[in-house]
Design an enzyme around this catalytic site. Structure first.
Site, PDB file in Angstrom:
ATOM      1  N   GLY A  89       1.000  -0.863  -0.093  1.00 32.87           N
ATOM      2  CA  GLY A  89       0.099   0.343  -0.298  1.00 32.87           C
ATOM      3  C   GLY A  89       0.263   1.074  -0.076  1.00 32.87           C
ATOM      4  N   GLY A  94       3.836   7.312   3.172  1.00 33.87           N
ATOM      5  CA  GLY A  94       4.907   6.642   2.238  1.00 33.87           C
ATOM      6  C   GLY A  94       4.078   5.290   2.466  1.00 33.87           C
ATOM      7  N   ASP A 210      -6.951   9.111  14.650  1.00 33.70           N
ATOM      8  CA  ASP A 210      -7.129   9.481  13.444  1.00 33.70           C
ATOM      9  C   ASP A 210      -7.846   8.220  12.865  1.00 33.70           C
ATOM     10  OD1 ASP A 210      -6.469   9.392  10.553  1.00 33.70           O
ATOM     11  OD2 ASP A 210      -4.208   8.429  10.661  1.00 33.70           O
TER      12      ASP A 210
END
Length: 386
Positions: A89, A94, A210
């Site tokens: 991914g 990154g 998050d």
């Protein structure tokens, strides 16, 4: 919309989740002087950033960091020089690669942080610290890290089924089959347990900040684990009601009070959970610019539908093809609606959410003995008798 009756009905299922001895971060770290001041960590020069980050982790962890320290060379070997064929991914942080390490011998996920991405040294430190000190079956296991030179690399346990996003919102690109209703409830319950642990067992509490589908990883049996703790924040302590911080996270998932004022509480995570749970029920993205203007924001689209029970079935993911218990759908939408309350104080605690979702997770669709249509007919018959 009321959910209190749902929780009351299931009160006999509630477990005493709050351990008498809460898992204490403070046992390992002076929370007042260290973990709550990650925002103030600074490195005066580039050389100090490169040279001393491992020492900083060791100092803050006071010898309690068990994660293995890898060399960059070891991870090059593990990923075959970060071969694109091994890439799992990619995001703003990154790239993630599948790798094979020798010590200990296992398949791992190697996250190489972008040196120009949003996750810098502070976020790297936070993630290593959090995942080293907090342990739960619904949090991803940190195997180790690398801080050679300007490299910032995290090594996690490998999760065979990727992220929830892969199976929910990226089906065509990832050539995945849609998740059935039972699996969605299983994933939701497990992810909720992870947040519950952070909020109600960790001491001091941790605000994840998050929560989104791409950060929920799935093992081979679709057991979920929360990952990516770079934005995590230690919650309020000592009688304080909130933590004030600059707004971070992903657009669409942030609670309204946090987005407007920067005031962060555990209830901010509850809102984000509600958004993701609604994505799981509807199969829609929180923000989708390909839809008509009035439907582009998932929460805005759902808000009027929450008020009319007759329209609940319109909110179910069409890919479910009607294969879900109608009562389970109603209860799931009730949970989502409560989590998405505008006022933070009216949102439930994650322990209450877990209670509701564990009930839904064990109520299997095939055990209901009725199709959606059959249940709707039964409800219509009941209404006609009134």
């Amino acid at each position: 919309m009321k959910i209190n009756c749902l929780f009351c009905c299931m009160s006999h299922r509630r477990f005493n989740r709050r351990s008498s001895s809460r898992q204490s971060i403070k046992d390992c770290i002076d929370a007042k002087n260290n973990i709550t001041t990650f925002d103030n960590i600074s490195f005066k020069t580039d050389s100090s950033r490169r040279r001393y980050i491992s020492e900083e982790i060791a100092k803050l962890g006071k010898g309690n960091i068990s994660a293995h320290i890898f060399t960059f060379r070891e991870l090059c070997v593990a990923t075959k020089n970060f071969n694109p064929d091994n890439q799992l991914g990619e995001g703003g942080f990154g790239r993630v690669y599948k790798g094979q390490i020798e010590t200990p011998e296992q398949v791992v996920a190697v996250k190489q942080l972008d040196r120009n991405g949003y996750q810098g040294n502070r976020e790297f430190l936070v993630e290593v610290m959090m995942l080293s000190l907090l342990h739960h079956q619904n949090l991803v296991n940190l195997v180790g890290y690398c801080a050679d030179g300007d490299q910032r690399i995290l090594v996690y346990e490998y999760m065979q089924n990727g992220s929830l996003e892969d199976h929910l919102l990226e089906l065509a690109r990832n050539k995945k089959k849609p998740l059935d209703w039972d699996t969605r409830m299983k994933v939701a319950a497990g992810a909720a347990r992870g947040l519950e642990y952070l909020h109600e067992t960790a001491d001091p509490p941790v605000i994840y900040r998050d929560f989104k589908a791409s950060n929920i990883l799935l093992d081979e049996e679709f057991n979920p684990k929360l990952s990516d703790f770079g934005l995590a924040k230690v919650g309020p302590t000592g009688g304080e009601t909130h933590v004030s911080t600059r707004v971070m996270g992903t657009y669409g998932y942030c609670a309204p009070e946090y987005a407007l004022t920067g005031q962060l509480t555990v209830k901010s995570d509850v809102y984000s959970f509600g958004v993701v749970f609604l994505e799981m029920i509807t199969g829609r993205r929180v923000i989708d610019t390909t839809k008509p203007t009035e439907e582009q924001n998932l929460v805005t689209w759902a808000s009027p539908l929450f008020k009319d029970r007759r329209k609940f079935t319109l909110m179910a993911d069409p890919l479910l093809e009607g294969k879900y218990p109608i009562k389970g759908l109603y209860q799931a939408l009730a949970v989502a609606a409560m989590c998405l309350q505008e006022e933070a104080a009216t949102r439930p605690m994650m322990s209450d959410v877990v209670t509701a979702l564990e009930y839904l997770a064990v109520t299997k669709t095939e055990e209901d003995g009725q199709t959606v249509e059959g249940e709707e007919e039964e409800e219509e018959d009941e209404r006609s008798k009134l």
